[in-house]
Write a protein that holds these residues in place. Structure first.
Motif, PDB file in Angstrom:
ATOM      1  N   TYR A 140    -108.307   8.163   7.124  1.00  0.00           N
ATOM      2  CA  TYR A 140    -108.785   7.288   8.173  1.00  0.00           C
ATOM      3  C   TYR A 140    -108.243   7.741   9.515  1.00  0.00           C
ATOM      4  O   TYR A 140    -107.110   8.219   9.610  1.00  0.00           O
ATOM      5  CB  TYR A 140    -108.321   5.835   7.940  1.00  0.00           C
ATOM      6  CG  TYR A 140    -108.766   5.265   6.614  1.00  0.00           C
ATOM      7  CD1 TYR A 140    -107.992   5.442   5.476  1.00  0.00           C
ATOM      8  CD2 TYR A 140    -109.961   4.573   6.484  1.00  0.00           C
ATOM      9  CE1 TYR A 140    -108.387   4.935   4.241  1.00  0.00           C
ATOM     10  CE2 TYR A 140    -110.370   4.058   5.260  1.00  0.00           C
ATOM     11  CZ  TYR A 140    -109.577   4.251   4.145  1.00  0.00           C
ATOM     12  OH  TYR A 140    -109.976   3.764   2.930  1.00  0.00           O
ATOM     13  N   GLN A 163    -107.424   6.276  13.322  1.00  0.00           N
ATOM     14  CA  GLN A 163    -107.265   5.037  14.069  1.00  0.00           C
ATOM     15  C   GLN A 163    -106.836   5.352  15.502  1.00  0.00           C
ATOM     16  O   GLN A 163    -105.783   5.954  15.719  1.00  0.00           O
ATOM     17  CB  GLN A 163    -106.243   4.102  13.420  1.00  0.00           C
ATOM     18  CG  GLN A 163    -106.167   2.745  14.124  1.00  0.00           C
ATOM     19  CD  GLN A 163    -105.135   1.810  13.525  1.00  0.00           C
ATOM     20  OE1 GLN A 163    -104.093   2.243  13.042  1.00  0.00           O
ATOM     21  NE2 GLN A 163    -105.419   0.502  13.545  1.00  0.00           N
ATOM     22  N   GLN A 186    -107.974  -0.025  18.110  1.00  0.00           N
ATOM     23  CA  GLN A 186    -109.200  -0.054  17.312  1.00  0.00           C
ATOM     24  C   GLN A 186    -108.884  -0.134  15.826  1.00  0.00           C
ATOM     25  O   GLN A 186    -107.786   0.181  15.382  1.00  0.00           O
ATOM     26  CB  GLN A 186    -110.037   1.199  17.585  1.00  0.00           C
ATOM     27  CG  GLN A 186    -110.502   1.338  19.020  1.00  0.00           C
ATOM     28  CD  GLN A 186    -111.388   2.557  19.212  1.00  0.00           C
ATOM     29  OE1 GLN A 186    -111.962   3.090  18.268  1.00  0.00           O
ATOM     30  NE2 GLN A 186    -111.505   2.987  20.458  1.00  0.00           N
ATOM     31  N   ALA A 187    -109.879  -0.573  15.065  1.00  0.00           N
ATOM     32  CA  ALA A 187    -109.752  -0.568  13.616  1.00  0.00           C
ATOM     33  C   ALA A 187    -109.874   0.857  13.088  1.00  0.00           C
ATOM     34  O   ALA A 187    -110.485   1.712  13.726  1.00  0.00           O
ATOM     35  CB  ALA A 187    -110.837  -1.444  12.997  1.00  0.00           C
ATOM     36  N   PRO A 188    -109.293   1.127  11.933  1.00  0.00           N
ATOM     37  CA  PRO A 188    -109.444   2.458  11.341  1.00  0.00           C
ATOM     38  C   PRO A 188    -110.899   2.762  10.996  1.00  0.00           C
ATOM     39  O   PRO A 188    -111.717   1.856  10.806  1.00  0.00           O
ATOM     40  CB  PRO A 188    -108.590   2.363  10.069  1.00  0.00           C
ATOM     41  CG  PRO A 188    -107.629   1.253  10.326  1.00  0.00           C
ATOM     42  CD  PRO A 188    -108.389   0.270  11.171  1.00  0.00           C
ATOM     43  N   VAL A 244    -113.037   5.573   8.364  1.00  0.00           N
ATOM     44  CA  VAL A 244    -112.891   6.608   7.343  1.00  0.00           C
ATOM     45  C   VAL A 244    -113.539   7.891   7.837  1.00  0.00           C
ATOM     46  O   VAL A 244    -114.676   7.883   8.309  1.00  0.00           O
ATOM     47  CB  VAL A 244    -113.480   6.142   5.987  1.00  0.00           C
ATOM     48  CG1 VAL A 244    -114.966   5.834   6.068  1.00  0.00           C
ATOM     49  CG2 VAL A 244    -113.196   7.166   4.903  1.00  0.00           C
ATOM     50  N   TYR A 246    -104.328   8.359   8.689  1.00  0.00           N
ATOM     51  CA  TYR A 246    -103.697   7.813   7.489  1.00  0.00           C
ATOM     52  C   TYR A 246    -104.424   8.319   6.236  1.00  0.00           C
ATOM     53  O   TYR A 246    -105.652   8.259   6.171  1.00  0.00           O
ATOM     54  CB  TYR A 246    -103.753   6.290   7.477  1.00  0.00           C
ATOM     55  CG  TYR A 246    -102.964   5.627   8.574  1.00  0.00           C
ATOM     56  CD1 TYR A 246    -103.556   5.336   9.799  1.00  0.00           C
ATOM     57  CD2 TYR A 246    -101.631   5.282   8.387  1.00  0.00           C
ATOM     58  CE1 TYR A 246    -102.840   4.725  10.822  1.00  0.00           C
ATOM     59  CE2 TYR A 246    -100.901   4.663   9.404  1.00  0.00           C
ATOM     60  CZ  TYR A 246    -101.518   4.399  10.607  1.00  0.00           C
ATOM     61  OH  TYR A 246    -100.790   3.788  11.607  1.00  0.00           O
ATOM     62  N   GLY A 250     -97.739   6.923   5.505  1.00  0.00           N
ATOM     63  CA  GLY A 250     -97.094   6.340   6.674  1.00  0.00           C
ATOM     64  C   GLY A 250     -97.808   6.612   7.988  1.00  0.00           C
ATOM     65  O   GLY A 250     -97.496   5.979   8.997  1.00  0.00           O
ATOM     66  N   TYR A 257    -106.423  -6.790   9.066  1.00  0.00           N
ATOM     67  CA  TYR A 257    -107.796  -6.300   8.992  1.00  0.00           C
ATOM     68  C   TYR A 257    -108.400  -6.647   7.633  1.00  0.00           C
ATOM     69  O   TYR A 257    -107.729  -6.538   6.599  1.00  0.00           O
ATOM     70  CB  TYR A 257    -107.842  -4.777   9.126  1.00  0.00           C
ATOM     71  CG  TYR A 257    -107.453  -4.226  10.463  1.00  0.00           C
ATOM     72  CD1 TYR A 257    -106.176  -3.728  10.694  1.00  0.00           C
ATOM     73  CD2 TYR A 257    -108.380  -4.167  11.511  1.00  0.00           C
ATOM     74  CE1 TYR A 257    -105.818  -3.185  11.916  1.00  0.00           C
ATOM     75  CE2 TYR A 257    -108.033  -3.631  12.741  1.00  0.00           C
ATOM     76  CZ  TYR A 257    -106.758  -3.155  12.932  1.00  0.00           C
ATOM     77  OH  TYR A 257    -106.421  -2.620  14.154  1.00  0.00           O
ATOM     78  N   TRP A 311    -114.728  -1.779   8.370  1.00  0.00           N
ATOM     79  CA  TRP A 311    -113.574  -2.598   8.720  1.00  0.00           C
ATOM     80  C   TRP A 311    -113.967  -3.701   9.696  1.00  0.00           C
ATOM     81  O   TRP A 311    -114.861  -3.509  10.529  1.00  0.00           O
ATOM     82  CB  TRP A 311    -112.489  -1.734   9.382  1.00  0.00           C
ATOM     83  CG  TRP A 311    -111.872  -0.723   8.482  1.00  0.00           C
ATOM     84  CD1 TRP A 311    -112.473   0.388   7.936  1.00  0.00           C
ATOM     85  CD2 TRP A 311    -110.517  -0.700   8.033  1.00  0.00           C
ATOM     86  NE1 TRP A 311    -111.569   1.081   7.170  1.00  0.00           N
ATOM     87  CE2 TRP A 311    -110.360   0.442   7.210  1.00  0.00           C
ATOM     88  CE3 TRP A 311    -109.412  -1.527   8.246  1.00  0.00           C
ATOM     89  CZ2 TRP A 311    -109.150   0.773   6.601  1.00  0.00           C
ATOM     90  CZ3 TRP A 311    -108.204  -1.204   7.639  1.00  0.00           C
ATOM     91  CH2 TRP A 311    -108.080  -0.060   6.829  1.00  0.00           C
TER      92      TRP A 311
END
Lengths: 107, 119
Positions: free
Chosen positions: A35, A37, A41-43, A45, A86, A100, B95, B109
């Protein structure tokens, strides 16, 4: 429980190739996913099932696996690729886990 | 395009409970798993758990079990994350995300819900 280990940071010059690794004992038996990010913002894929690229993700993003390590490769890095990355997988108990995170800096 | 819309930011006091919602659509919600992910300030992503929207079968990360409840209302295309006995350490962005068609990953998401716990 299983863990996934990523380097905290990777730096690369624009136009070069960035490689971000993710290691874990579950990797050989479970698919890994990646992902991106960006701040606030949201992650999103960018790679799923080790090396599949969702529609809309540039071809410069690719994934590979070797032993207990999966690698996200970004070829010809652009300034817009600067973000946190990630990896994510699952284990035999049905739990999901994230690495992490790796901060990619484009110089 | 799949859209997941989460409820707005919350400010709570320690000891209180909170329920966050995640609204899908009738054509993209049924027969999917919806998961919840925590991101503490400046931190990484943590998988909290996941629920099957059709029957509310929920699975939890052992690290969160007992502190959260994940559920879904199929008729309303809504998934919920309930946080119990809030502590300052629950301050984070939460989320929701939908499990992808082709494996154990999230393909869509929500925008995230900021939760602040402070006395």
């Amino acid at each position: 429980s299983s863990t996934l280990t990523q380097p905290p940071s990777v730096s690369v010059s624009a136009g070069q190739t960035a490689r971000i690794t993710c290691s874990g004992h579950a990797v050989p038996n479970h698919y890994a996913h990646w992902y991106q990010q960006k701040p606030g913002q949201a992650p999103v894929v960018v790679i799923y099932k080790d090396n599949e690229r969702p529609s809309g993700i540039p071809e410069r993003f690719s994934g590979s696996t070797s032993g207990t390590t999966v690698t996200l490769t970004i070829s010809g890095v652009q300034a817009e690729d600067e973000a946190d990355y990630y990896c994510q997988s699952d284990d035999s108990s049905g739990s999901w886990m994230f690495g992490g995170g790796t901060k990619l800096t484009v110089l | 395009e799949v859209q997941l819309v989460q409820s707005g930011a919350e400010v709570k006091k320690p000891g209180e409970s909170l329920k966050i919602s995640c609204l899908g659509s009738a054509d993209t919600f049924p027969k999917y798993w919806i998961g919840w992910v925590r991101q503490m300030p400046g931190g990484g992503l943590e998988w909290m758990g996941i629920v099957y929207t059709d029957d509310s079968d929920a699975r939890y990360n052992p690290s969160f079990e007992g502190h959260i409840t994940i559920s879904a209302d199929r008729s309303l295309s809504i998934a919920y994350l309930q946080l119990n006995s809030l502590k300052a350490s629950d301050t984070a962005t939460y989320y929701c995300a939908r499990r992808g068609d082709y494996g154990i990953y999230f393909d869509s998401w929500g925008q995230g819900t900021q939760v602040t716990v402070s006395s």
